[in-house]
Design a protein around this motif. Structure first.
Motif, mmCIF file in Angstrom:
data_model
loop_
_atom_site.group_PDB
_atom_site.id
_atom_site.type_symbol
_atom_site.label_atom_id
_atom_site.label_comp_id
_atom_site.label_asym_id
_atom_site.label_seq_id
_atom_site.Cartn_x
_atom_site.Cartn_y
_atom_site.Cartn_z
ATOM 1 N N LEU A 83 41.028 53.380 47.042
ATOM 2 C CA LEU A 83 40.363 53.844 45.825
ATOM 3 C C LEU A 83 39.297 52.812 45.448
ATOM 4 N N VAL A 84 38.044 53.220 45.356
ATOM 5 C CA VAL A 84 36.994 52.269 44.980
ATOM 6 C C VAL A 84 36.978 52.188 43.451
ATOM 7 N N GLY A 85 37.589 51.134 42.931
ATOM 8 C CA GLY A 85 37.783 51.020 41.488
ATOM 9 C C GLY A 85 37.372 49.689 40.894
ATOM 10 N N GLN A 86 36.670 48.877 41.686
ATOM 11 C CA GLN A 86 36.165 47.646 41.093
ATOM 12 C C GLN A 86 34.752 47.382 41.556
ATOM 13 N N ARG A 87 33.950 46.878 40.623
ATOM 14 C CA ARG A 87 32.544 46.599 40.880
ATOM 15 C C ARG A 87 32.433 45.156 41.315
ATOM 16 N N GLY A 88 32.131 44.952 42.589
ATOM 17 C CA GLY A 88 32.018 43.589 43.096
ATOM 18 C C GLY A 88 33.354 42.864 43.094
ATOM 19 N N VAL A 89 33.272 41.552 43.150
ATOM 20 C CA VAL A 89 34.480 40.721 43.151
ATOM 21 C C VAL A 89 34.284 39.588 42.146
ATOM 22 N N ARG A 90 35.374 38.992 41.769
ATOM 23 C CA ARG A 90 35.297 37.907 40.796
ATOM 24 C C ARG A 90 34.822 36.636 41.504
ATOM 25 N N SER A 91 33.896 35.938 40.905
ATOM 26 C CA SER A 91 33.462 34.657 41.458
ATOM 27 C C SER A 91 33.335 33.668 40.316
ATOM 28 N N SER A 92 33.035 32.419 40.649
ATOM 29 C CA SER A 92 32.903 31.402 39.601
ATOM 30 C C SER A 92 31.739 31.736 38.673
ATOM 31 N N SER A 94 30.671 34.963 38.001
ATOM 32 C CA SER A 94 30.697 36.323 37.444
ATOM 33 C C SER A 94 31.139 36.342 35.994
ATOM 34 N N GLN A 95 30.564 37.266 35.258
ATOM 35 C CA GLN A 95 30.941 37.473 33.854
ATOM 36 C C GLN A 95 31.944 38.633 33.812
ATOM 37 N N GLY A 96 33.012 38.454 33.030
ATOM 38 C CA GLY A 96 33.965 39.547 32.882
ATOM 39 C C GLY A 96 34.780 39.775 34.137
ATOM 40 N N VAL A 97 35.432 40.920 34.203
ATOM 41 C CA VAL A 97 36.318 41.222 35.317
ATOM 42 C C VAL A 97 35.745 42.391 36.123
ATOM 43 N N PRO A 98 36.068 42.448 37.434
ATOM 44 C CA PRO A 98 35.492 43.495 38.294
ATOM 45 C C PRO A 98 36.059 44.898 38.086
ATOM 46 N N VAL A 99 37.246 45.007 37.460
ATOM 47 C CA VAL A 99 37.861 46.330 37.335
ATOM 48 C C VAL A 99 36.930 47.295 36.589
ATOM 49 N N ARG A 100 36.934 48.575 37.035
ATOM 50 C CA ARG A 100 36.181 49.622 36.344
ATOM 51 C C ARG A 100 37.164 50.763 36.079
ATOM 52 N N TYR A 101 37.650 50.828 34.834
ATOM 53 C CA TYR A 101 38.672 51.825 34.503
ATOM 54 C C TYR A 101 38.181 53.243 34.731
ATOM 55 N N MET A 124 52.465 52.656 44.630
ATOM 56 C CA MET A 124 51.393 51.700 44.368
ATOM 57 C C MET A 124 51.893 50.440 43.693
ATOM 58 N N PRO A 125 51.140 49.340 43.881
ATOM 59 C CA PRO A 125 51.373 48.194 43.001
ATOM 60 C C PRO A 125 50.733 48.544 41.652
ATOM 61 N N ARG A 126 50.669 47.614 40.729
ATOM 62 C CA ARG A 126 49.977 47.876 39.454
ATOM 63 C C ARG A 126 48.483 47.782 39.734
ATOM 64 N N ILE A 127 47.924 48.893 40.196
ATOM 65 C CA ILE A 127 46.549 48.898 40.684
ATOM 66 C C ILE A 127 45.554 48.433 39.628
ATOM 67 N N LEU A 131 43.514 40.995 41.486
ATOM 68 C CA LEU A 131 42.203 40.348 41.556
ATOM 69 C C LEU A 131 41.149 41.097 40.746
ATOM 70 N N ALA A 132 41.344 42.397 40.534
ATOM 71 C CA ALA A 132 40.362 43.170 39.771
ATOM 72 C C ALA A 132 40.369 42.796 38.290
ATOM 73 N N GLY A 133 41.465 42.144 37.839
ATOM 74 C CA GLY A 133 41.493 41.605 36.491
ATOM 75 C C GLY A 133 41.805 42.584 35.377
ATOM 76 N N GLY A 134 42.281 43.770 35.733
ATOM 77 C CA GLY A 134 42.543 44.778 34.706
ATOM 78 C C GLY A 134 43.885 44.591 34.013
ATOM 79 N N ARG A 135 44.090 45.387 32.984
ATOM 80 C CA ARG A 135 45.353 45.364 32.247
ATOM 81 C C ARG A 135 46.101 46.673 32.485
ATOM 82 N N TRP A 136 47.406 46.553 32.753
ATOM 83 C CA TRP A 136 48.208 47.748 33.036
ATOM 84 C C TRP A 136 48.246 48.684 31.835
#
Length: 160
Positions: A83-92, A94-101, A124-127, A131-136
């Protein structure tokens, strides 16, 4: 409304139960596969990573992008849903988190009819929450609306 989400302890790459099992997880939109849950998938089966990389490489001619879904069969009764659900990846930097709800929501909406057609259940795990940084608390209602609400059984795995 379907049954509630079933929460279990264990490994989502070793889904429990009988019948067709679809292991759903979130990927980024950069073609990167190398950290987090994808490593557990790749340790078990090479096909999902190869299919994801090919899907990204050939994106000019396909549906690759936020909200898209790719189903890859790995065993007779086991599929992996990229499932393509995150924009880019987190880096030092990057602003905010990559997850896109909204992308996870769209991808789950596309996944549901495919799983119903297979007569399967989603594992599934808690998708979106690693690393995407989202909240369940934001993802769970999407899973309920798009999957269990459509009659797709869902089991969520928490590692010990």
């Amino acid at each position: 409304m379907g049954d509630p989400i079933n929460y279990v302890r264990g490994d989502a790459t070793a889904p429990m139960g009988k019948g067709v099992k679809v292991i759903a997880h979130v990927c980024n939109d950069l073609g990167g596969w190398g950290k987090g849950f994808v490593l557990a998938i790749s340790r078990r089966w090479p096909e999902p990573e190869a299919a994801y990389r090919r899907w990204h490489r050939e994106r000019a001619g396909n549906d690759f992008g936020l909200g898209a879904v790719q189903l890859v069969q790995v065993e007779r009764y086991v599929w992996v849903a990229n499932l393509v659900g995150q924009r880019g990846v987190r880096s030092s930097r990057s602003q905010g988190v990559p997850v896109r709800y909204e992308a996870i929501d769209a991808a789950l909406g596309r996944l549901a009819p495919q799983v119903l057609e297979l007569g399967g259940a989603v594992h599934m795990p808690r998708i979106g929450c690693g690393l995407a940084g989202g909240r369940w608390s934001r993802v769970e209602p999407l899973v309920e609306a798009r999957l269990t609400g459509a009659g797709v059984p869902v089991t969520v795995y928490d590692h010990d």
